[in-house]
Design a protein around this motif. Sequence first.
Motif, PDB file in Angstrom:
ATOM      1  N   LEU A  85      -4.156  -3.314 -33.005  1.00 51.78           N
ATOM      2  CA  LEU A  85      -4.511  -3.144 -34.410  1.00 51.78           C
ATOM      3  C   LEU A  85      -3.674  -2.048 -35.054  1.00 51.78           C
ATOM      4  CD1 LEU A  85      -6.390  -3.584 -36.866  1.00 51.78           C
ATOM      5  CD2 LEU A  85      -7.976  -1.949 -35.812  1.00 51.78           C
ATOM      6  N   ARG A  86      -3.522  -0.925 -34.363  1.00 56.45           N
ATOM      7  CA  ARG A  86      -2.738   0.188 -34.889  1.00 56.45           C
ATOM      8  C   ARG A  86      -1.271  -0.212 -35.063  1.00 56.45           C
ATOM      9  NH1 ARG A  86      -4.468   3.929 -31.526  1.00 56.45           N
ATOM     10  NH2 ARG A  86      -2.802   3.615 -30.021  1.00 56.45           N
ATOM     11  N   ALA A  87      -0.747  -0.970 -34.098  1.00 53.52           N
ATOM     12  CA  ALA A  87       0.644  -1.419 -34.198  1.00 53.52           C
ATOM     13  C   ALA A  87       0.841  -2.307 -35.417  1.00 53.52           C
ATOM     14  CB  ALA A  87       1.041  -2.161 -32.928  1.00 53.52           C
ATOM     15  N   ARG A  88      -0.115  -3.180 -35.675  1.00 50.02           N
ATOM     16  CA  ARG A  88      -0.006  -4.062 -36.845  1.00 50.02           C
ATOM     17  C   ARG A  88      -0.099  -3.273 -38.145  1.00 50.02           C
ATOM     18  NH1 ARG A  88      -4.170  -6.964 -36.042  1.00 50.02           N
ATOM     19  NH2 ARG A  88      -5.504  -6.427 -37.802  1.00 50.02           N
ATOM     20  N   LEU A  89      -1.011  -2.317 -38.181  1.00 46.59           N
ATOM     21  CA  LEU A  89      -1.193  -1.528 -39.398  1.00 46.59           C
ATOM     22  C   LEU A  89      -0.035  -0.570 -39.641  1.00 46.59           C
ATOM     23  CD1 LEU A  89      -5.019  -0.751 -39.183  1.00 46.59           C
ATOM     24  CD2 LEU A  89      -3.861  -2.325 -40.749  1.00 46.59           C
ATOM     25  N   MET A  90       0.667  -0.209 -38.575  1.00 41.88           N
ATOM     26  CA  MET A  90       1.863   0.627 -38.740  1.00 41.88           C
ATOM     27  C   MET A  90       2.894  -0.067 -39.623  1.00 41.88           C
ATOM     28  SD  MET A  90       2.407   3.678 -37.212  1.00 41.88           S
ATOM     29  CE  MET A  90       4.078   3.698 -36.523  1.00 41.88           C
ATOM     30  N   VAL A  91       2.907  -1.387 -39.575  1.00 43.10           N
ATOM     31  CA  VAL A  91       3.840  -2.170 -40.380  1.00 43.10           C
ATOM     32  C   VAL A  91       3.270  -2.438 -41.771  1.00 43.10           C
ATOM     33  CG1 VAL A  91       5.070  -4.374 -40.555  1.00 43.10           C
ATOM     34  CG2 VAL A  91       4.823  -3.260 -38.330  1.00 43.10           C
ATOM     35  N   VAL A 138       0.030   8.033 -38.189  1.00 38.49           N
ATOM     36  CA  VAL A 138       0.388   7.848 -36.783  1.00 38.49           C
ATOM     37  C   VAL A 138       1.638   8.643 -36.435  1.00 38.49           C
ATOM     38  CG1 VAL A 138       1.161   6.180 -35.056  1.00 38.49           C
ATOM     39  CG2 VAL A 138      -0.733   5.604 -36.581  1.00 38.49           C
ATOM     40  N   LEU A 139       2.639   8.590 -37.303  1.00 41.19           N
ATOM     41  CA  LEU A 139       3.874   9.324 -37.031  1.00 41.19           C
ATOM     42  C   LEU A 139       3.624  10.827 -36.964  1.00 41.19           C
ATOM     43  CD1 LEU A 139       6.425   7.353 -39.238  1.00 41.19           C
ATOM     44  CD2 LEU A 139       6.191   7.307 -36.748  1.00 41.19           C
ATOM     45  N   ARG A 140       2.755  11.318 -37.832  1.00 38.94           N
ATOM     46  CA  ARG A 140       2.419  12.744 -37.786  1.00 38.94           C
ATOM     47  C   ARG A 140       1.721  13.097 -36.478  1.00 38.94           C
ATOM     48  NH1 ARG A 140      -1.272  15.077 -42.509  1.00 38.94           N
ATOM     49  NH2 ARG A 140      -2.867  13.907 -41.357  1.00 38.94           N
ATOM     50  N   ALA A 141       0.819  12.213 -36.031  1.00 40.46           N
ATOM     51  CA  ALA A 141       0.110  12.461 -34.779  1.00 40.46           C
ATOM     52  C   ALA A 141       1.066  12.461 -33.593  1.00 40.46           C
ATOM     53  CB  ALA A 141      -0.977  11.403 -34.580  1.00 40.46           C
ATOM     54  N   VAL A 142       2.023  11.524 -33.601  1.00 41.45           N
ATOM     55  CA  VAL A 142       2.998  11.461 -32.507  1.00 41.45           C
ATOM     56  C   VAL A 142       3.873  12.705 -32.503  1.00 41.45           C
ATOM     57  CG1 VAL A 142       5.019  10.230 -31.624  1.00 41.45           C
ATOM     58  CG2 VAL A 142       3.016   8.943 -32.397  1.00 41.45           C
ATOM     59  N   PHE A 143       4.323  13.126 -33.680  1.00 41.52           N
ATOM     60  CA  PHE A 143       5.156  14.329 -33.774  1.00 41.52           C
ATOM     61  C   PHE A 143       4.400  15.553 -33.270  1.00 41.52           C
ATOM     62  CE2 PHE A 143       6.609  18.110 -36.023  1.00 41.52           C
ATOM     63  CZ  PHE A 143       7.967  18.090 -35.730  1.00 41.52           C
ATOM     64  N   THR A 144       3.138  15.681 -33.659  1.00 41.60           N
ATOM     65  CA  THR A 144       2.330  16.811 -33.212  1.00 41.60           C
ATOM     66  C   THR A 144       2.133  16.787 -31.700  1.00 41.60           C
ATOM     67  OG1 THR A 144       1.146  16.879 -35.331  1.00 41.60           O
ATOM     68  CG2 THR A 144       0.092  17.962 -33.457  1.00 41.60           C
ATOM     69  N   ALA A 145       1.889  15.604 -31.160  1.00 41.00           N
ATOM     70  CA  ALA A 145       1.712  15.475 -29.710  1.00 41.00           C
ATOM     71  C   ALA A 145       2.981  15.876 -28.965  1.00 41.00           C
ATOM     72  CB  ALA A 145       1.323  14.040 -29.361  1.00 41.00           C
ATOM     73  N   GLN A 146       4.120  15.385 -29.449  1.00 46.84           N
ATOM     74  CA  GLN A 146       5.391  15.735 -28.816  1.00 46.84           C
ATOM     75  C   GLN A 146       5.619  17.238 -28.830  1.00 46.84           C
ATOM     76  OE1 GLN A 146       7.915  11.693 -30.086  1.00 46.84           O
ATOM     77  NE2 GLN A 146       8.611  13.699 -30.720  1.00 46.84           N
ATOM     78  N   ALA A 147       5.327  17.865 -29.957  1.00 53.07           N
ATOM     79  CA  ALA A 147       5.544  19.305 -30.081  1.00 53.07           C
ATOM     80  C   ALA A 147       4.666  20.088 -29.110  1.00 53.07           C
ATOM     81  CB  ALA A 147       5.282  19.748 -31.520  1.00 53.07           C
TER      82      ALA A 147
END
Length: 207
Positions: free
Chosen positions: A113-119, A128-137
Amino acid sequence: MAEGLGRRERKKQQTRRTLIETAARLFNERGYDATGVADVAEAADVTKRTFFLHFPTKEDVLLSDGPARVELALRVIDERAPQAPPREVLAEAIHAMIADTASRELPNGMAALRARLMVDSPAVQARVLRAVFTAQARIAEALRAAYPETLDRATAASVVGAAVGAVCAAAMASLQDGDAPEATSEAMRQAAAIALHAFDALGEESR
């Protein structure tokens, strides 16, 4: 008293899980934009106030297991074996996150569902991109702190970014292709293996 606290915590976790499952169902049935917080709360038989006690925004439901997954990676780094090389520790952390995704979000459809909504949804994409960036940091900083003589800030950010980014990209591609959960898990593991070769350029001591 401890037993009472345990019951309250279990009830809290059950309410949270019910909200996640209800939101996922409604997002799929009605569409993400057409489903509001009030709709989710009503379908889950709780108040809007209860919803907001668990999730600050509607987008946060889509990332409900993300914070715990990051903490899992941080714990792997913190509890690393003595003398364990950074590549090995990062690999273990990444694979722990993949396993957690495979056990939680692939079977219940939340990852798809998240993958579909990303588009389809700019708001979801940004969140989602903000969450991924924060996780990476956070993971990069933990890895750098664990190996200050081997990794500087930029290098830690590079290798973690390569690994997390590759895994996320592989998961997105697999989910958009409609792959089964097992195939998506394997795609993520293969992406991690490819990305972790970034450590090869750092010298033998980093492997």
